[in-house]
Scaffold this active site. Structure first.
Site, mmCIF file in Angstrom:
data_model
loop_
_atom_site.group_PDB
_atom_site.id
_atom_site.type_symbol
_atom_site.label_atom_id
_atom_site.label_comp_id
_atom_site.label_asym_id
_atom_site.label_seq_id
_atom_site.Cartn_x
_atom_site.Cartn_y
_atom_site.Cartn_z
ATOM 1 N N SER A 95 -10.023 -0.941 6.803
ATOM 2 C CA SER A 95 -9.444 -0.696 5.483
ATOM 3 C C SER A 95 -8.700 -1.880 4.873
ATOM 4 O O SER A 95 -8.298 -1.821 3.721
ATOM 5 C CB SER A 95 -8.498 0.509 5.532
ATOM 6 O OG SER A 95 -9.244 1.701 5.547
ATOM 7 N N LYS A 109 0.860 -1.188 0.000
ATOM 8 C CA LYS A 109 0.000 0.000 0.000
ATOM 9 C C LYS A 109 0.893 1.234 0.000
ATOM 10 O O LYS A 109 1.910 1.273 0.714
ATOM 11 C CB LYS A 109 -0.901 -0.034 1.242
ATOM 12 C CG LYS A 109 -1.987 1.041 1.283
ATOM 13 C CD LYS A 109 -2.912 0.826 2.492
ATOM 14 C CE LYS A 109 -4.028 1.853 2.574
ATOM 15 N NZ LYS A 109 -4.937 1.599 3.719
ATOM 16 N N SER A 153 -9.867 1.520 2.612
ATOM 17 C CA SER A 153 -8.997 2.350 1.791
ATOM 18 C C SER A 153 -7.913 1.571 1.052
ATOM 19 O O SER A 153 -7.331 2.097 0.111
ATOM 20 C CB SER A 153 -8.335 3.397 2.683
ATOM 21 O OG SER A 153 -7.472 2.765 3.625
#
Ligand SMILES: [Mg+2]
Ligand SMILES: [Zn+2]
Lengths: 484, 474, 100
Positions: B177, B78, B153
């Site tokens: 997330s 990420k 997310s």
């Protein structure tokens, strides 16, 4: 004394000066409070930086154990309670504050409720002494002479960012500018003695803000102003005196004081508004989620307490009792301040005269630091010669000069090589009688009780004996002849 | 399930010399070449560095050196985890072009075990969102149906694994997330116990809630990645010093004798087909020898409020450092305050600004007690609820997401509707407990449904045993 | 709208957070934040008087590091990505004397 007979504070009769001090000291650690880059003054800009110091994304603080230990030393030396504590974020934007928050202690500081004693048994309460991180350093360029106001740009060095600080907050117990100076001087001595900080105001490792207000005696506390940018003990006194006077002038003419932060301009000798309370930030304090609570256990606190060296006040008392000098006198405080009290003790242990040793160390050891090169036994020998009246004070000073220059020496041999020997009492008596005969007026005045008149007689004896007469013996003979 | 190779199989094959790390990498790069333009999982594909890393692994294998537990496994990160010398943007204009001078601890640990980093994945800006629509660089699409969101997310990390661009990936989970996008993309996603995985080098959103965890196709792969990244880190003061729980070794232990909690007062809002799959999950676990027990979590309905006061408050402070002084974007101005405001205006997207505003307000003078202070107390109530529930149950099962993957734009106009996506995942973050989402069949439209397994602090071993059982039954 | 917060509150908060907000944004943020605060009013009636705030999930205490130096970041590498640098330092517009 002022009109109410309370205290001389330099203000017009009836006005009381109230001062509280906030002193920031940089701790003498090797590394920053929350990261492992060096805590070192004077390095090339932005060389002592790491992700935490720069507030890089993803960086996290980890507390420096030695900084905690030094902060505890400060608390214990100031008679505080050391308690479990937490860290908060104080949020505000400023370019030299890398994360846009300062990690500080808020409602649960490490050290609380201590005090500091000043001369005259004045007690100043210490509200708290908490740990926090320092900011970077901004330098302002262009505009009017590099001042903050009207500059064209600023350059920022983050070497200082994250350096551990202890903020020591006094209660508003200080009543004169002189006391404020004494407080800071005493604090400085303590910090140096316990190895917590080098406490150099010139280098900024000790910084002092003064909260100043005035009131008519007996009235409630007035509105205070915080004075910043005070860079020496002397400026602190001047800034407080100026600010107090400014406030009295305003109040005397029917005005009122606005709570604000004021900047001391040492060159102009005045304070001016830096920011008012209205544009103060809302700091949005909240518990720092990247850190956990700090709770020194009793064993750790005791370990730190036990390891504390003797504090300046105790050392002054010991030196005064050893030498018979005034505990609040200049000689005792200067010698302790220089850390030479252990040396005086060593001279006495080597058989030296305590009072003479104190005098010589105070007068001649200003450049020697806390471990003078001259062997204590040599100074002891010199004071022994003085005590036995084998040498005069003037001669001893010359001999000591030679000994210090050479880093040691036998005072008897040096005195002999210079032809120094104190005259025996019989020889001195001859000079004394000659002086009395030569100056009958002075002798008459002296006999009438005018002690100052002795000066001329002693001077004459010294001159006639080429300085070899011991002043103390001369005075004794004069008194004997007068019959006192 | 699909035919993409697993973390476990790649590592075993590469270490044994049956296949080269380079071949594995090229296979993944080929899939990236064919579908990335449609999916947009990545902010950056690290083609050259990955090739270099894969070659090094192959050299190690040839030399007979230990190539590590993750030998040659292509992993996506990420883009809110610091990678030395490699852009780390948090999908925000404000960090565009910034290259961290250091690696996150979790990244270092993966590299030390031979992982090959294939790219930095897209996310909702600063991890604020549940659909990856809040990225400054455009949304990520769900590889299973590109008209739908991948969740967020960590939508890019989920999509990268679901599309076969990487065998596994790391995400960060502040309020769901990792778990929610895992559910929406049909993957296993793990949010470990707070403090089990170091946050050092994870760009902070909400410091007391953030936790790094993996996305994988299988429970075993998730166990391997979690074991690799877990463990004490002296660079993170909130890192747990206790030894990390064993995971891979317990996967075959079954669930016989375990007490599985069913939340009697589960907050409303989950779709019927999601709830239907949850019921099947309970049945399967019961069949496998577990006992289903009812627990109540009466404060759970307040979790959303507590979360959306605490997380923005911490975020408002964490994101204050993006001021244009030391790194990242700057909009030039004649004075410092204008520079700050212009820089932050230009650098932050709408949702980030909204949360900074909300968090600043919740902490500000006069409102702290009413909002932030109160939220911290509600957080305690929720943790206390869980403590009582875990006295009766070893783990708790809930839906991961109230719905399957939704279509683009369907929740973007109403921030609150988006926030409700996290209603089942948020409580775990508040309590600091571990939780994971396991794919468990599909809803009526064929999109995957995730079941969430929740466990108490450091209860990962039991959590993974249950997850493995669900995987067998799915 | 429930008027839990006003446009003036929003403007003040934006100033504190150093965010530029246009008049339209003030209007929109006021409406959106007000809606959220209205939703968050669900905790208003909870009796929290005897509840300890929970600030951290995992109780740790005295996490400390030895006072030992580690290598620093390279100044050139850091300043190379700075928006403006000069003379080994970060350059910023005048700071107006808000703080020292
Ligand atoms: Mg202060
Ligand atoms: Zn301070």
């Amino acid at each position: 004394m002022s009109g109410t007979g309370k205290i001389e504070n330099g203000l017009p009769d009836g006005w009381e000066l109230i001062v509280g001090l906030e002193v920031h000291v940089e701790l003498a650690t090797k590394t920053k409070l929350f990261s492992a880059s060096p805590n070192r003054f004077g390095d090339e800009p932005n060389t002592n930086i790491d992700p935490v110091t720069l507030g890089l994304p993803g960086a996290l603080p980890v507390l420096n154990e030695h900084a905690v230990e030094l902060a505890m030393r400060i608390g214990l030396a100031l008679n505080c309670s050391v308690q479990p504590c937490t860290f908060h974020r104080k949020n505000y934007f400023y370019p030299d504050l890398p994360k846009a928050y300062q990690i500080s202690q808020y409602d649960q500081p490490l050290n609380v409720d201590g005090y500091l004693m000043l001369p005259g048994n004045v007690r100043v309460e210490v509200e708290r002494a908490h740990l926090e991180e320092d900011t970077g350093k901004s330098t302002h360029f262009g505009g009017a002479g590099g001042r903050i106001h009207g500059s064209e740009y600023s350059l920022i060095d983050f070497n200082r960012a994250g350096v551990p600080l202890v903020e020591i907050v006094s209660r508003p117990d200080i009543r004169t500018a002189e006391q404020a100076k004494q407080y800071v001087s005493e604090l400085r001595s303590i910090l140096v003695a316990i190895g917590a900080s080098d406490a150099k105001m010139e280098e900024g490792s000790m910084r002092c803000d003064a909260n100043v207000s005035v009131r008519r005696f007996g009235e409630p506390l007035g509105t205070r102003c915080e004075i910043k940018n005070v860079n020496s003990v002397r400026s602190l006194g001047r800034a407080i005196e100026y600010e107090a006077r400014r406030q009295v002038d305003i109040l005397d003419t029917g005005g009122s004081i606005r709570q604000e932060t004021r900047h001391w301009d040492d060159a102009e000798g005045r304070t001016h508004t830096l920011r008012t309370k209205e544009d103060a930030d809302d700091y949005r304090y909240f518990l720092e989620p990247d850190l956990v609570p700090l709770a020194p256990d009793a064993a750790w606190v005791e370990r730190v307490r036990t390891a504390l060296p003797p504090l300046p006040a105790a050392r002054r008392a010991a030196l005064a009792s050893l030498t018979g000098a005034d505990v609040e006198g200049e000689a005792v405080s200067v010698v302790v301040e220089r850390g030479q009290d252990t040396y005086v003790k060593a001279v006495v242990d080597a058989g030296g005269d305590a009072a003479r040793a104190l005098v010589w160390v105070q007068q001649s050891f200003a450049d020697e630091g806390d471990s003078p090169r001259l062997p204590a036994s040599d100074l002891a020998a010199l004071t022994q010669m003085e005590r036995a009246n084998k040498i005069t004070a003037t001669q001893a000073k010359t001999v000591l000069g030679d000994m210090l220059a050479a880093g040691g020496g036998d005072p008897a041999r040096i005195a002999a090589s210079k032809g120094f020997e104190a005259l025996d009492t019989t020889s001195i008596a001859v000079f004394v009688d000659e002086a009395i005969a030569a100056q009958p007026d002075a002798w008459a005045k002296y006999c009438a009780g005018e002690e100052k008149a002795a000066g001329a007689l002693v001077g004459a004896v010294m001159k006639a004996s080429k300085g070899k007469a011991d002043g103390k013996v001369v005075t004794a003979l004069l008194q004997e002849r007068r019959g006192s | 399930m699909n035919d993409f190779p697993t973390v476990a199989s790649i590592a075993a094959d590469v270490a044994a010399g049956r296949v080269s790390a380079r071949a594995i990498l090229e296979e993944h790069l080929t899939r990236i070449d064919s579908r990335e333009s449609e999916v947009h999982a990545f902010n950056l594909v690290m083609r050259d560095r990955a090739l270099q890393a894969a070659n090094e692994i192959d050299d190690r294998v040839k030399r007979g050196d230990n190539p590590g537990r993750l030998a040659g496994v292509p992993i996506a990160l990420k883009d809110n985890m610091c990678t030395r010398g490699i852009d780390t943007t948090c999908s925000s204009r404000i960090l565009e072009g910034w290259k961290p001078p250091y690696d996150a601890t979790a990244v270092k640990k993966l590299a030390a075990e031979g992982a090959v980093f294939i790219g930095k994945t897209n996310l909702d800006e600063f991890a604020m969102g549940s659909s990856t629509e809040n990225s400054a660089f455009g949304p990520t699409r769900n590889p299973l149906d590109t008209s739908r969101v991948p969740g967020g997310s960590s939508g890019g990390s989920a999509a990268a694994v679901a599309a076969g661009f990487a065998a596994g990936s790391l995400g960060s989970d502040t309020g769901g997330s990792i778990r929610q996008p895992a559910a929406l993309c049909g993957l296993v996603g793990v949010k470990p116990t707070y403090g089990l995985v170091s946050r050092y080098g994870l760009v902070a959103f909400a410091s007391s809630l953030d936790q790094i965890g993996p996305f994988t196709h299988t429970v075993e792969d998730a166990a391997i990645l979690t074991e690799v990244i877990a463990g004490h880190d002296p660079m993170d003061s909130t890192s747990i010093p206790q030894p990390a729980p064993a995971l891979v070794g317990v996967l075959g232990a079954g669930v016989k004798g375990l007490r599985i909690g069913r939340v009697a007062d589960l907050p409303k809002g989950a779709d019927p087909d999601v709830l239907a799959r949850l019921d099947v999950a309970f049945d399967e676990l019961a069949k496998a020898g577990a006992t289903i027990v009812d627990v109540t979590l009466p404060s759970l309905s307040f979790a959303l409020t507590a979360y959306y006061l605490i997380a923005p408050a911490e975020a408002s402070s964490n994101l204050a450092r993006y001021d244009g002084v030391r790194y990242g974007k700057r909009v030039a101005a004649g004075d410092i305050n204008t520079m700050y405001a212009d820089t932050r205006e230009a650098g932050f997207g709408d949702e980030v600004k909204r949360r900074i505003m909300l968090g600043t307000y919740a902490l500000s003078a006069g409102y702290y007690d009413a909002y932030y202070g109160k939220a911290l107390k509600v957080r305690r109530l929720i943790a206390d609820d869980f403590a009582r529930a875990y006295a009766a149950a070893d783990v708790i099962l809930t839906p991961t997401s109230p719905s399957v993957a939704f279509r683009f734009g369907s929740k973007t106009d109403d921030p609150l509707a988006m926030y409700l996506c996290d209603i089942f995942t948020i409580p775990t973050n508040l309590a600091g407990h571990p939780a994971m989402s396991v794919p468990f069949g599909t809803g009526q439209d064929g999109m995957p449904v995730g079941v969430q397994v929740l466990a108490p602090t450091l209860g990962e071993s039991t959590m993974f045993r249950v997850a493995a059982e669900l995987e067998r039954a799915a | 709208m429930s008027q839990r917060l006003t446009a003036a509150d929003v403007a003040k908060v934006a100033r504190l957070a150093r965010l530029n907000v246009s008049p339209e944004e003030v209007e929109r943020y006021t409406r959106q934040l007000d809606g959220m605060l209205d939703h968050f009013a669900d905790i208003d009636n909870l009796d929290l008087a005897n509840v300890e705030p929970m600030t951290q999930p995992y109780p740790l205490v005295n996490v400390l590091r030895a006072d030992v130096e580690q290598p620093c970041l390279d100044r050139d590498e850091v300043l190379a990505v700075a928006p403006a640098a000069e003379d080994g330092r970060f350059r910023v517009p005048p700071s107006g004397g808000l703080h020292e």
